[in-house]
Design an enzyme around this catalytic site. Structure first.
Site, PDB file in Angstrom:
ATOM      1  N   ARG A   6       0.869  -1.173   0.000  1.00 19.09           N
ATOM      2  CA  ARG A   6       0.000   0.000   0.000  1.00 19.09           C
ATOM      3  C   ARG A   6       0.907   1.224   0.000  1.00 19.09           C
ATOM      4  NH1 ARG A   6      -2.158  -3.530   3.863  1.00 19.09           N
ATOM      5  NH2 ARG A   6      -4.287  -4.263   3.419  1.00 19.09           N
TER       6      ARG A   6
ATOM      7  N   LYS B 183      -3.479  -1.407   8.204  1.00 16.20           N
ATOM      8  CA  LYS B 183      -4.894  -1.795   8.152  1.00 16.20           C
ATOM      9  C   LYS B 183      -5.160  -3.194   8.705  1.00 16.20           C
ATOM     10  CE  LYS B 183      -6.223   1.220   4.322  1.00 16.20           C
ATOM     11  NZ  LYS B 183      -6.911   1.314   3.022  1.00 16.20           N
TER      12      LYS B 183
ATOM     13  N   HIS C 175      -2.914   2.115  -5.438  1.00 16.70           N
ATOM     14  CA  HIS C 175      -3.412   0.797  -5.030  1.00 16.70           C
ATOM     15  C   HIS C 175      -3.473  -0.169  -6.204  1.00 16.70           C
ATOM     16  CE1 HIS C 175      -4.853  -1.274  -1.477  1.00 16.70           C
ATOM     17  NE2 HIS C 175      -5.750  -1.896  -2.221  1.00 16.70           N
TER      18      HIS C 175
ATOM     19  N   ARG D  15      -0.651  -2.631  -5.981  1.00 14.51           N
ATOM     20  CA  ARG D  15      -0.901  -3.769  -5.083  1.00 14.51           C
ATOM     21  C   ARG D  15      -1.798  -4.790  -5.776  1.00 14.51           C
ATOM     22  NH1 ARG D  15      -1.013  -5.691   0.224  1.00 14.51           N
ATOM     23  NH2 ARG D  15      -3.024  -6.397   1.015  1.00 14.51           N
TER      24      ARG D  15
ATOM     25  N   HIS E  41      -2.925 -10.652   3.905  1.00 19.45           N
ATOM     26  CA  HIS E  41      -4.369 -10.669   4.155  1.00 19.45           C
ATOM     27  C   HIS E  41      -4.692 -11.508   5.395  1.00 19.45           C
ATOM     28  CE1 HIS E  41      -5.293  -9.792  -0.343  1.00 19.45           C
ATOM     29  NE2 HIS E  41      -5.219  -8.682   0.356  1.00 19.45           N
TER      30      HIS E  41
ATOM     31  N   TYR F 183      -8.798 -11.733  -5.890  1.00 17.32           N
ATOM     32  CA  TYR F 183      -7.832 -11.594  -6.974  1.00 17.32           C
ATOM     33  C   TYR F 183      -8.004 -12.673  -8.045  1.00 17.32           C
ATOM     34  CZ  TYR F 183      -5.347  -7.975  -4.444  1.00 17.32           C
ATOM     35  OH  TYR F 183      -5.029  -6.807  -3.811  1.00 17.32           O
TER      36      TYR F 183
END
Length: 208
Positions: A70, A96, A160, A163, A186, A195
């Site tokens: 990020r 995050k 982004h 990413r 994640h 994805y």
């Protein structure tokens, strides 16, 4: 009101400009996708090298793509997060609520980092700094990438998308979904599964 007074008010009234504000989601819809391709990323890297801060900007784009960073994670990188001597690794500190990790650095990336380190004479503190020595800001990188991508690719892209490009590239390369999850940090695998939809890989064995 006299004609003279009316004319004066008209002159004082600020002119309005009709502009279309393109948001990130608007641009995604216009492109039909949220991710850059690997080829597009490398086109941006090559173009970035020609700029005033070319060595720095190209390296930032490369690291954001290769490690799925990020923009907040990218600008927060410090030299102590990098092992350029023996292990050739990057310690990724995720934001995050994502999971931290240690990534191997690609050979060309190691060489680019060493060249940048030599050129800037910096071995501590933030990796990416301005000409005045201040850390590159999130807004600063976003603005640079937007201008560069509009020039090279015909439309501004948000950081982004780098990413997303990483995740899609890994899926298309046949990387196991759990490995992709760990690589991108994640906490929830459902974020990683998204994805596969972007890549189209689940449908590649279908025939008609």
């Amino acid at each position: 009101m006299t004609d003279a007074a009316s004319s004066r008010v008209t002159r004082l009234r600020p002119a309005t400009e009709s502009r279309t504000v393109r948001t990130r989601s608007t641009n995604d819809a216009a492109r039909g996708r949220k991710h850059l391709t690997r080829d597009e990323v490398h086109r941006l890297i090559r173009a970035a090298k020609k700029g005033r801060q070319g060595q720095r900007d190209a390296l930032m784009i490369r690291l954001a793509f290769e490690h799925g960073l990020r923009v907040s994670e990218l600008v927060a990188l410090k030299w102590q997060h990098l092992d350029l001597a023996s292990g050739h690794t990057l310690t990724v500190q995720r934001a995050k609520g994502s999971l931290d990790g240690t990534h191997p650095l690609q050979g060309e990336t190691v060489r680019a980092l060493k060249r940048y380190q030599t050129a800037t004479h910096r071995h501590a503190g933030f990796v990416f700094v301005s000409e005045r020595g201040a850390p590159v800001s999130v807004a600063g990188f976003r603005k640079m990438l937007g201008r560069l991508s509009e020039h090279v690719l015909g439309m501004p892209w948000h950081p982004h998308a780098l990413r997303h490009a990483c995740g899609v590239h890994l899926i298309n390369s046949g990387t196991d979904i759990r490995t992709v999850q760990q690589y991108l940090g994640h906490a929830n695998i459902q974020n990683t599964v998204a994805y596969t939809a972007l890549s189209g890989r689940p449908f590649e064995r279908l025939t008609f």
